[in-house]
Design a protein around this motif. Sequence first.
Motif, PDB file in Angstrom:
ATOM      1  N   UNK A   1      89.778  38.705  47.765  1.00  0.00           N
ATOM      2  CA  UNK A   1      89.642  37.260  47.572  1.00  0.00           C
ATOM      3  C   UNK A   1      88.618  36.688  48.553  1.00  0.00           C
ATOM      4  N   UNK A   2      88.735  37.060  49.827  1.00  0.00           N
ATOM      5  CA  UNK A   2      87.794  36.595  50.847  1.00  0.00           C
ATOM      6  C   UNK A   2      86.377  37.061  50.521  1.00  0.00           C
ATOM      7  N   UNK A   3      86.269  38.315  50.105  1.00  0.00           N
ATOM      8  CA  UNK A   3      84.963  38.905  49.801  1.00  0.00           C
ATOM      9  C   UNK A   3      84.277  38.166  48.644  1.00  0.00           C
ATOM     10  N   UNK A   4      85.040  37.852  47.618  1.00  0.00           N
ATOM     11  CA  UNK A   4      84.476  37.164  46.457  1.00  0.00           C
ATOM     12  C   UNK A   4      83.919  35.790  46.849  1.00  0.00           C
ATOM     13  N   UNK A   5      84.647  35.075  47.685  1.00  0.00           N
ATOM     14  CA  UNK A   5      84.185  33.760  48.122  1.00  0.00           C
ATOM     15  C   UNK A   5      82.887  33.838  48.909  1.00  0.00           C
ATOM     16  N   UNK A   6      82.798  34.785  49.825  1.00  0.00           N
ATOM     17  CA  UNK A   6      81.596  34.936  50.647  1.00  0.00           C
ATOM     18  C   UNK A   6      80.390  35.378  49.810  1.00  0.00           C
ATOM     19  N   UNK A   7      80.618  36.348  48.935  1.00  0.00           N
ATOM     20  CA  UNK A   7      79.522  36.896  48.132  1.00  0.00           C
ATOM     21  C   UNK A   7      78.982  35.875  47.130  1.00  0.00           C
ATOM     22  N   UNK A   8      79.884  35.141  46.524  1.00  0.00           N
ATOM     23  CA  UNK A   8      79.445  34.160  45.535  1.00  0.00           C
ATOM     24  C   UNK A   8      78.594  33.074  46.194  1.00  0.00           C
ATOM     25  N   UNK A   9      78.995  32.663  47.384  1.00  0.00           N
ATOM     26  CA  UNK A   9      78.240  31.645  48.109  1.00  0.00           C
ATOM     27  C   UNK A   9      76.830  32.156  48.433  1.00  0.00           C
ATOM     28  N   UNK A  10      76.739  33.422  48.852  1.00  0.00           N
ATOM     29  CA  UNK A  10      75.433  33.999  49.188  1.00  0.00           C
ATOM     30  C   UNK A  10      74.567  34.166  47.938  1.00  0.00           C
ATOM     31  N   UNK A  11      75.179  34.605  46.872  1.00  0.00           N
ATOM     32  CA  UNK A  11      74.464  34.802  45.611  1.00  0.00           C
ATOM     33  C   UNK A  11      73.804  33.504  45.144  1.00  0.00           C
ATOM     34  N   UNK A  12      74.513  32.385  45.274  1.00  0.00           N
ATOM     35  CA  UNK A  12      74.003  31.091  44.805  1.00  0.00           C
ATOM     36  C   UNK A  12      72.821  30.593  45.633  1.00  0.00           C
ATOM     37  N   UNK A  13      72.623  31.139  46.831  1.00  0.00           N
ATOM     38  CA  UNK A  13      71.507  30.703  47.678  1.00  0.00           C
ATOM     39  C   UNK A  13      70.174  31.333  47.287  1.00  0.00           C
ATOM     40  N   UNK A  14      70.222  32.397  46.454  1.00  0.00           N
ATOM     41  CA  UNK A  14      69.019  33.050  45.914  1.00  0.00           C
ATOM     42  C   UNK A  14      68.128  33.702  46.977  1.00  0.00           C
ATOM     43  N   UNK A  15      68.668  34.024  48.136  1.00  0.00           N
ATOM     44  CA  UNK A  15      67.866  34.683  49.167  1.00  0.00           C
ATOM     45  C   UNK A  15      67.561  36.132  48.818  1.00  0.00           C
ATOM     46  N   UNK A  16      68.260  36.671  47.846  1.00  0.00           N
ATOM     47  CA  UNK A  16      68.069  38.060  47.443  1.00  0.00           C
ATOM     48  C   UNK A  16      66.860  38.241  46.531  1.00  0.00           C
ATOM     49  N   UNK A  17      66.235  37.162  46.100  1.00  0.00           N
ATOM     50  CA  UNK A  17      65.057  37.250  45.223  1.00  0.00           C
ATOM     51  C   UNK A  17      63.819  37.564  46.053  1.00  0.00           C
ATOM     52  N   UNK A  18      63.675  38.856  46.453  1.00  0.00           N
ATOM     53  CA  UNK A  18      62.594  39.264  47.356  1.00  0.00           C
ATOM     54  C   UNK A  18      61.938  40.554  46.875  1.00  0.00           C
ATOM     55  N   UNK A  19      60.633  40.637  47.106  1.00  0.00           N
ATOM     56  CA  UNK A  19      59.885  41.883  46.892  1.00  0.00           C
ATOM     57  C   UNK A  19      59.842  42.614  48.219  1.00  0.00           C
ATOM     58  N   UNK A  20      60.559  43.732  48.334  1.00  0.00           N
ATOM     59  CA  UNK A  20      60.689  44.454  49.600  1.00  0.00           C
ATOM     60  C   UNK A  20      59.523  45.391  49.874  1.00  0.00           C
ATOM     61  N   UNK A  21      58.618  45.562  48.920  1.00  0.00           N
ATOM     62  CA  UNK A  21      57.527  46.517  49.082  1.00  0.00           C
ATOM     63  C   UNK A  21      56.309  45.930  49.788  1.00  0.00           C
TER      64      UNK A  21
END
Length: 458
Positions: free
Chosen positions: A434-454
């Motif tokens: 339950x705790x994990x879902x709350x934290x992950x969903x909040x991070x997902x909505x911030x869109x910081x994962x939309x990155x080109x790592x190369x």
Amino acid sequence: MMKKIHLSTQTFDILSNTVKIGIPVAIQSALVAILSLADVLMVSNFGKEATAAVGLASKWHFIAIMIMAGLSTASGILVAQFWGKNDQSAARKITLLAAKAGVWILLPISLIFVFFSENILGIQTTDTNVIKLGSDYLLYASPVLILTHLVIVTESTMRSSGDSLTPLFIAAITIIINISLNYCLISGQFGLNPMGVAGAALATTLARLLQIFAFYVYFQCKNHWLTTTVTDPNVDISSLKKTYKKLAIPAVASALLWASGTMLYQIIFGHIGTLELAVYSTLGPFESLCYALFFGLSVACSVIIGQNLGRQRFDTAMETSKLFTKLFALLGISTTLLLLVFQPWLLSALEMNSEQYLPLSKPAMTILSIAISLKMLNMVIINGVLRAGGENAFCLRMDFIAMWLFGLPITALAAFVMEYNFQQVYAMMLVEEVIKLGLCWQRYRKNKWLRDLTTAET
């Protein structure tokens, strides 16, 4: 109207790639889970101590496998993005970096498992018979860790480059051989002496050797790019190493943190009683089998998102993430309902419907069924989306908070202070999800994962 047609075509492409990548991975994951379950069921004829011993020893291997998972996750993320840029040279170099790193790390761990097996198993249980049987398992399985790492890194690279069928085909043959060896060595067929728990470990070692050989033969026959690609002199090796370490270190730390926490959960149940530990150990491989389909889909999600991020198609990556989160939510709920409906048959198939086991196994199976929905949604957000964008450092912090600050303390409190019964303690593990879902969903909505790592700046 044109925009709707474009989105429809895009969704179709995503789904077709999901089937191409995800279904083979799902089938392979299911086969691996069936193998783990077969180990437990075959040695169960030697008593609950043997069942518990395999469960305990396997958990130590599981921790080592999490190191492999962290290293291969980091390499897979980069291979997917470099593959999206059609840079095979960099993809091959990353694969070799991951393979070498794992060998250096896992060699001393393998030696510790051999020479200090009784000490480390004594942390989990005080039953001397279980410790002796578990030590035999760790001895005969001592080469497995390095062999498994080489297999995992190879499979990760092949999937990230779009080939999921070959790892599935080789794994299927290996697993059939492994189960056959289990049958011969555990129970002592065809004139062989029964080896029990040690036979399960030896069978796994021999099967892994054959799997490595099969990959070698395949690469040579196909002139595979992993063996034929020449390193581009323009590739900045030091930059690749830096980028890989930046992803690998938090990925390995997160995997170890999670695996160690899983081990502590097992220690909690081990100190409640051997029967409770046997139930927990039997449900573990079954739970992995339930996750197989979802794991395959999450790998497909990660590969598709990673390749699009490497091409800097951020809109497509976002649409992919939305599609997969909806799909996982629906499949999770459906799986929960199916497990509840077929619970009596499942308990019978797991040989846990006896008068001895049923008071513990039935409520535990109900709780596990409910947990599936939460765990599967977490899986796609963490492994399929966030990690594809290099969010490994966040995942490390999230695992620490959810498991170590909430899940483990609450479960331990329920077991040792409140003295709750087995099923109540088992249910306390849901707090972490339950705790994990709350934290992950909040991070997902911030869109910081939309990155080109190369790119060099990452």
